[in-house]
Motif scaffolding. Structure first.
Motif, mmCIF file in Angstrom:
data_model
loop_
_atom_site.group_PDB
_atom_site.id
_atom_site.type_symbol
_atom_site.label_atom_id
_atom_site.label_comp_id
_atom_site.label_asym_id
_atom_site.label_seq_id
_atom_site.Cartn_x
_atom_site.Cartn_y
_atom_site.Cartn_z
ATOM 1 N N GLN A 99 -24.722 77.917 2.122
ATOM 2 C CA GLN A 99 -24.167 78.707 3.098
ATOM 3 C C GLN A 99 -25.395 78.502 4.268
ATOM 4 O O GLN A 99 -26.184 78.095 3.948
ATOM 5 C CB GLN A 99 -24.356 80.270 3.097
ATOM 6 C CG GLN A 99 -23.699 80.806 1.727
ATOM 7 C CD GLN A 99 -23.822 82.120 1.171
ATOM 8 O OE1 GLN A 99 -24.979 82.504 1.537
ATOM 9 N NE2 GLN A 99 -23.200 82.597 0.650
ATOM 10 N N LEU A 100 -24.940 78.850 5.366
ATOM 11 C CA LEU A 100 -25.856 78.941 6.475
ATOM 12 C C LEU A 100 -26.943 80.102 6.265
ATOM 13 O O LEU A 100 -26.276 81.246 5.747
ATOM 14 C CB LEU A 100 -25.158 79.208 8.175
ATOM 15 C CG LEU A 100 -24.480 77.886 8.545
ATOM 16 C CD1 LEU A 100 -23.830 78.520 9.991
ATOM 17 C CD2 LEU A 100 -25.315 76.810 8.796
ATOM 18 N N ASP A 119 -18.436 78.249 9.576
ATOM 19 C CA ASP A 119 -19.690 77.840 9.350
ATOM 20 C C ASP A 119 -19.665 75.938 9.590
ATOM 21 O O ASP A 119 -20.411 75.561 10.408
ATOM 22 C CB ASP A 119 -20.563 77.904 7.983
ATOM 23 C CG ASP A 119 -21.142 79.374 8.086
ATOM 24 O OD1 ASP A 119 -20.706 80.020 8.931
ATOM 25 O OD2 ASP A 119 -21.584 79.566 6.934
ATOM 26 N N ILE A 173 -23.211 83.207 15.414
ATOM 27 C CA ILE A 173 -23.959 82.114 14.974
ATOM 28 C C ILE A 173 -25.096 81.867 16.180
ATOM 29 O O ILE A 173 -24.824 81.558 17.055
ATOM 30 C CB ILE A 173 -22.864 80.850 14.761
ATOM 31 C CG1 ILE A 173 -21.891 81.215 14.037
ATOM 32 C CG2 ILE A 173 -23.719 79.777 14.452
ATOM 33 C CD1 ILE A 173 -22.404 81.468 12.478
ATOM 34 N N TYR A 222 -26.112 84.379 11.639
ATOM 35 C CA TYR A 222 -26.314 83.255 10.774
ATOM 36 C C TYR A 222 -26.743 82.146 11.392
ATOM 37 O O TYR A 222 -26.698 82.141 12.800
ATOM 38 C CB TYR A 222 -24.985 82.919 10.127
ATOM 39 C CG TYR A 222 -24.366 84.111 9.376
ATOM 40 C CD1 TYR A 222 -24.817 84.236 7.883
ATOM 41 C CD2 TYR A 222 -23.579 84.822 9.863
ATOM 42 C CE1 TYR A 222 -24.233 85.247 7.360
ATOM 43 C CE2 TYR A 222 -23.043 85.837 9.234
ATOM 44 C CZ TYR A 222 -23.373 86.242 7.756
ATOM 45 O OH TYR A 222 -22.979 87.174 7.326
ATOM 46 N N CYS A 251 -19.157 87.224 12.545
ATOM 47 C CA CYS A 251 -20.181 86.247 12.180
ATOM 48 C C CYS A 251 -20.955 85.636 13.478
ATOM 49 O O CYS A 251 -20.242 85.003 14.295
ATOM 50 C CB CYS A 251 -19.937 85.148 11.451
ATOM 51 S SG CYS A 251 -19.018 85.534 9.750
ATOM 52 N N LEU A 293 -20.686 73.141 3.264
ATOM 53 C CA LEU A 293 -20.670 74.565 3.464
ATOM 54 C C LEU A 293 -19.544 75.224 3.130
ATOM 55 O O LEU A 293 -18.264 74.789 3.211
ATOM 56 C CB LEU A 293 -20.941 74.827 5.063
ATOM 57 C CG LEU A 293 -22.421 74.429 5.385
ATOM 58 C CD1 LEU A 293 -22.353 74.378 7.028
ATOM 59 C CD2 LEU A 293 -23.388 75.469 5.021
#
Length: 154
Positions: free
Chosen positions: A44-45, A136, A100, A22, A98, A131
């Motif tokens: 969302q990202l 995130d 990033i 992401y 996730c 978000l």
């Protein structure tokens, strides 16, 4: 140790590991985000799952393009977090890892390819509260803490 956000895993439930990439995508005074309509509307990202045979950066480039219509460059990994969630689109209980990144959106090629997604630009301060995912939001807050312009507006 990778930090966990959201609900703790439920005792006795089996989770499938799902790795995703992401991106925080700054441009000007805002961030490029995606709004996903289903299963419920949320911001969302941009990003998503890493497919077999794909590197996380390859997945990130593909997913950002599919969800926003933008091409990106200079992806740099910032960190990772985990969350445990049900993914109704796959009927799957997942342990999401996730990854990033921060990257630069360089060119818009058109509308998002993925149905139910809309690209949108949002001020960093608004993104930190809008978000849908707390992980995130945390990464965007860390990003914002390094922005002199944002610090002046606080």
């Amino acid at each position: 140790m990778i930090r966990r956000f959201g609900d703790a895993p439920e005792s006795g439930r089996s989770y499938t590991l799902r790795t995703g990439a992401y991106a925080i995508l700054p441009h000007g005074d805002g961030l490029l985000l995606t709004r996903q309509d289903a299963p419920g509307p949320e911001v969302q990202l941009p990003g998503g799952g890493v497919d077999p045979g794909e590197s996380p950066v390859q997945a990130l480039i593909r997913e950002v393009y599919e969800e926003t219509g933008w091409r990106i460059t200079r992806a740099r990994r910032l960190g990772a977090y985990r969350r445990f969630t049900y993914m109704p689109e796959y009927d799957l209980w997942a342990e999401k890892l996730c990854l990033i990144y921060m990257a630069a959106p360089v060119m818009r090629y058109g509308d998002p390819l993925e149905p139910g997604h809309t690209a949108l630009w949002m001020d960093v301060a608004e993104a930190m509260t809008t978000l849908a995912n707390s992980g995130d939001r945390d990464f965007v807050a860390r990003f914002a803490s390094h922005l002199p312009v944002f610090q002046k507006r606080r």
